[in-house]
Enzyme design. Structure first.
Site, PDB file in Angstrom:
ATOM      1  CE  LYS A 107      -8.994 -10.495  17.765  1.00 51.06           C
ATOM      2  NZ  LYS A 107      -9.276  -9.424  18.249  1.00 51.06           N
TER       3      LYS A 107
HETATM    4  P1  NAD Z   1      -8.988  -2.472  11.189  1.00 55.73           P
HETATM    5  O1  NAD Z   1      -8.800  -2.908  10.228  1.00 55.73           O
HETATM    6  O2  NAD Z   1      -9.903  -1.830  11.057  1.00 55.73           O
HETATM    7  O3  NAD Z   1      -7.573  -1.173  10.251  1.00 55.73           O
HETATM    8  C1  NAD Z   1      -6.109  -1.700  10.636  1.00 55.73           C
HETATM    9  C2  NAD Z   1      -4.764  -0.586   9.865  1.00 55.73           C
HETATM   10  O4  NAD Z   1      -3.730  -1.592  10.333  1.00 55.73           O
HETATM   11  C3  NAD Z   1      -5.405  -0.277   8.262  1.00 55.73           C
HETATM   12  O5  NAD Z   1      -5.082   0.621   8.363  1.00 55.73           O
HETATM   13  C4  NAD Z   1      -4.701  -1.371   7.702  1.00 55.73           C
HETATM   14  O6  NAD Z   1      -3.801  -0.741   6.390  1.00 55.73           O
HETATM   15  C5  NAD Z   1      -3.168  -1.242   8.734  1.00 55.73           C
HETATM   16  N1  NAD Z   1      -1.927  -3.039   8.503  1.00 55.73           N
HETATM   17  C6  NAD Z   1      -3.112  -3.939   8.415  1.00 55.73           C
HETATM   18  N2  NAD Z   1      -1.992  -4.675   8.342  1.00 55.73           N
HETATM   19  C7  NAD Z   1      -0.725  -4.421   8.509  1.00 55.73           C
HETATM   20  C8  NAD Z   1       1.149  -4.444   8.222  1.00 55.73           C
HETATM   21  N3  NAD Z   1       0.812  -5.687   8.164  1.00 55.73           N
HETATM   22  N4  NAD Z   1       1.555  -3.222   8.957  1.00 55.73           N
HETATM   23  C9  NAD Z   1       1.368  -1.799   8.941  1.00 55.73           C
HETATM   24  N5  NAD Z   1       0.002  -1.511   8.747  1.00 55.73           N
HETATM   25  C10 NAD Z   1      -1.232  -2.368   8.388  1.00 55.73           C
HETATM   26  O7  NAD Z   1      -9.081  -2.530  11.950  1.00 55.73           O
HETATM   27  P2  NAD Z   1      -9.467  -2.155  13.738  1.00 55.73           P
HETATM   28  O8  NAD Z   1      -9.825  -2.936  13.839  1.00 55.73           O
HETATM   29  O9  NAD Z   1      -8.716  -0.616  13.623  1.00 55.73           O
HETATM   30  O10 NAD Z   1      -7.939  -2.837  14.230  1.00 55.73           O
HETATM   31  C11 NAD Z   1      -6.221  -2.538  14.326  1.00 55.73           C
HETATM   32  C12 NAD Z   1      -5.796  -3.279  15.805  1.00 55.73           C
HETATM   33  O11 NAD Z   1      -6.503  -3.437  16.943  1.00 55.73           O
HETATM   34  C13 NAD Z   1      -5.967  -5.420  15.763  1.00 55.73           C
HETATM   35  O12 NAD Z   1      -4.445  -5.243  16.233  1.00 55.73           O
HETATM   36  C14 NAD Z   1      -7.009  -5.260  16.764  1.00 55.73           C
HETATM   37  O13 NAD Z   1      -7.085  -6.391  17.380  1.00 55.73           O
HETATM   38  C15 NAD Z   1      -6.952  -3.959  17.597  1.00 55.73           C
HETATM   39  N6  NAD Z   1      -8.582  -3.338  18.621  1.00 55.73           N
HETATM   40  C16 NAD Z   1      -9.069  -3.126  17.296  1.00 55.73           C
HETATM   41  C17 NAD Z   1     -10.578  -2.949  17.783  1.00 55.73           C
HETATM   42  C18 NAD Z   1     -11.816  -3.125  17.107  1.00 55.73           C
HETATM   43  O14 NAD Z   1     -12.899  -2.606  18.150  1.00 55.73           O
HETATM   44  N7  NAD Z   1     -11.789  -2.492  16.294  1.00 55.73           N
HETATM   45  C19 NAD Z   1     -10.805  -3.430  19.358  1.00 55.73           C
HETATM   46  C20 NAD Z   1      -9.205  -3.476  20.277  1.00 55.73           C
HETATM   47  C21 NAD Z   1      -8.632  -4.326  19.645  1.00 55.73           C
END
Ligand code: NAD
Length: 419
Positions: A107
């Site tokens: 990561k």
């Molecule tokens: P992203 O940046 O596209 O979206 C994140 C969302 O969460 C946004 O709506 C943002 O405004 C909100 N957010 C951020 N900080 C926040 C807080 N403190 N309180 C409330 N809302 C908050 O990110 P993503 O890629 O969708 O990732 C979201 C989660 O999923 C993370 O934990 C990430 O590690 C996990 N994840 C993502 C992927 C991927 O393929 N993108 C894969 C596996 C896991």
């Protein structure tokens, strides 16, 4: 902060130790998995548009590479630190092991709020960060992907910078890149689609139908939350609440998902949206819904608010959104939890497909990708479910036990160097 100090690291270790003890894991194996293999911290100085220089802190951590090269996203978020990055790398080791990929756990991230930077500043940040970690990554070493605050454009800049340094194009250095430069069909939606697949597998076990009577609340409307919302809406479910970092919106009859996507993709916050009911992120957790998908960030449901959760099915779209104590509380209250390392594994699975397609220079169609994704997740879900029955534990503990089983076998075969 030291490598192991963050709440997510401490919480993850406590969960792993509990599962290790339930299954009777060899303590020498757990001892080796307790710390990341290596961790890099870099300074990332960039010139801002106003001419001043600002230095950000960047990280890349590789937790365990027994099964193959490291794999894991790059996060641009103000909460990023070394220990949180290490914890997320550790979760990637278990995720890749659980779904049977030939990949290890890694990561990375930069402590920055990307919304405060211009496009040019973001490009400079990405390129300098890539330069600083370039000897640490590579198609056979460690392959980054998007995470919070990063996207296909970020991966394209990373690919280009790495390729400039090598003197030739190296598409396999990242996944989640745009399709025109070697990305895979289906990667952008893969994590959210995987969440929706897992919800369907769980619904079947629980005798629950996904239709217009099914209400869903989604915390975090980003790369994971949006495709999950679209998929479940297309199956007939009502998405009654969604949120971003600014707050949540609610409509008991169902939110207009397409309108919310347009709004969000234009770079606007949900709390600025007019003509909708606004609630807080905390209120969203307490809604009387059938399905809750925490898909934003870790540690948002804790022992302090877990008791307000009413959803019967909780799908961990984010990594580590519920703490160990919160999982114990919701499980005791009868909720069925789909754990993160299973629920959001769709992203790394299609990243793996992208890596394989890139290595063989032959690309698959979307049906092939989605059907392979479905097959891998179904097998993993059944494995975790059967493990939970075998050990009489919740799905979270079962997921770690199932992942330990594969890792333990692999680590025994390879042995401990130098012996
Ligand atoms: P992203 O940046 O596209 O979206 C994140 C969302 O969460 C946004 O709506 C943002 O405004 C909100 N957010 C951020 N900080 C926040 C807080 N403190 N309180 C409330 N809302 C908050 O990110 P993503 O890629 O969708 O990732 C979201 C989660 O999923 C993370 O934990 C990430 O590690 C996990 N994840 C993502 C992927 C991927 O393929 N993108 C894969 C596996 C896991």
């Amino acid at each position: 902060m030291s490598l192991t100090d963050s709440p997510l690291y401490q919480d993850s270790i406590a969960q792993l130790e509990e599962s290790a003890s339930i299954m009777g894991l060899d303590p020498n194996i757990m001892e080796r998995l307790r710390f990341p293999k290596r961790a890099l911290q870099v300074a990332v100085p960039i010139r801002l548009d106003d001419g001043t220089v600002k230095t950000f802190q960047g990280y890349r951590v590789q937790h365990n590479m027994t099964l193959g090269p490291g794999k894991g996203g790059i996060r641009f978020h103000p909460g990023v630190d070394l220990s949180e990055t290490a914890a997320l790398a550790m979760l990637m080791t278990f995720k890749c092991a659980l779904v049977g990929l030939p990949l290890g756990g890694a990561k990375g991230g930069v402590c920055v709020d990307p919304r405060t930077l211009s496009r040019q500043e973001l490009q400079a940040l990405t390129r300098r960060y890539t330069t600083e970690i370039n000897t640490f990554i590579g198609p056979a070493i460690d392959v980054p992907a998007p995470d919070i605050g990063t996207d296909g454009q970020t991966m394209a800049w990373l690919l280009d910078t790495y390729s400039q340094l090598k003197g030739h194009t190296v598409p396999g250095v990242v996944t989640g890149k745009p399709i025109t430069i070697g990305g895979s069909l289906g990667r952008a939606e893969a994590t959210g689609k995987g969440v929706a697949f897992c919800i369907n597998f769980a619904a079947q076990k629980l005798g629950m139908k996904i239709d217009n009577n099914t209400s869903v609340a989604i915390h975090g409307f980003g790369k994971v939350g949006i495709p999950a919302a679209e998929d479940l809406r297309d199956q007939g479910a009502r998405i009654v609440a969604i949120s971003d970092v600014s707050g949540a919106i609610y409509n008991k009859d169902g939110i207009d998902v397409a309108k919310a996507i347009k709004w969000t993709r234009a770079g606007r916050y949900l709390n600025e949206m007019e003509g909708v009911e606004h609630i807080s992120n905390e209120d969203l957790f307490a809604l009387d819904v059938d399905i809750l998908i925490p898909a934003a960030i870790d540690g948002v449901i804790t022992k302090d608010n877990a008791h307000v959760v009413k959803a019967k099915l909780i799908a961990e779209g984010a990594n580590g959104p519920l703490t160990k104590e919160a999982i114990d509380i919701v499980s005791k209250n009868g909720a069925f939890l789909i754990p993160d390392i299973l629920c959001n594994a769709g992203g790394v699975i299609v990243s793996y497909f992208e890596w394989v397609q890139g290595l063989q220079n032959f690309f698959w169609n979307l049906d092939e990708i989605n059907s392979k994704l479905h097959g891998i997740l179904k097998d993993a879900f059944d494995n975790v479910y059967n493990t939970s029955v075998e050990f009489k534990v919740d799905m979270k503990k079962a997921a770690f036990i199932a992942a330990f089983r594969r890792l333990e076998r692999a680590m025994r075969y390879r042995g401990l160097f130098p012996g």
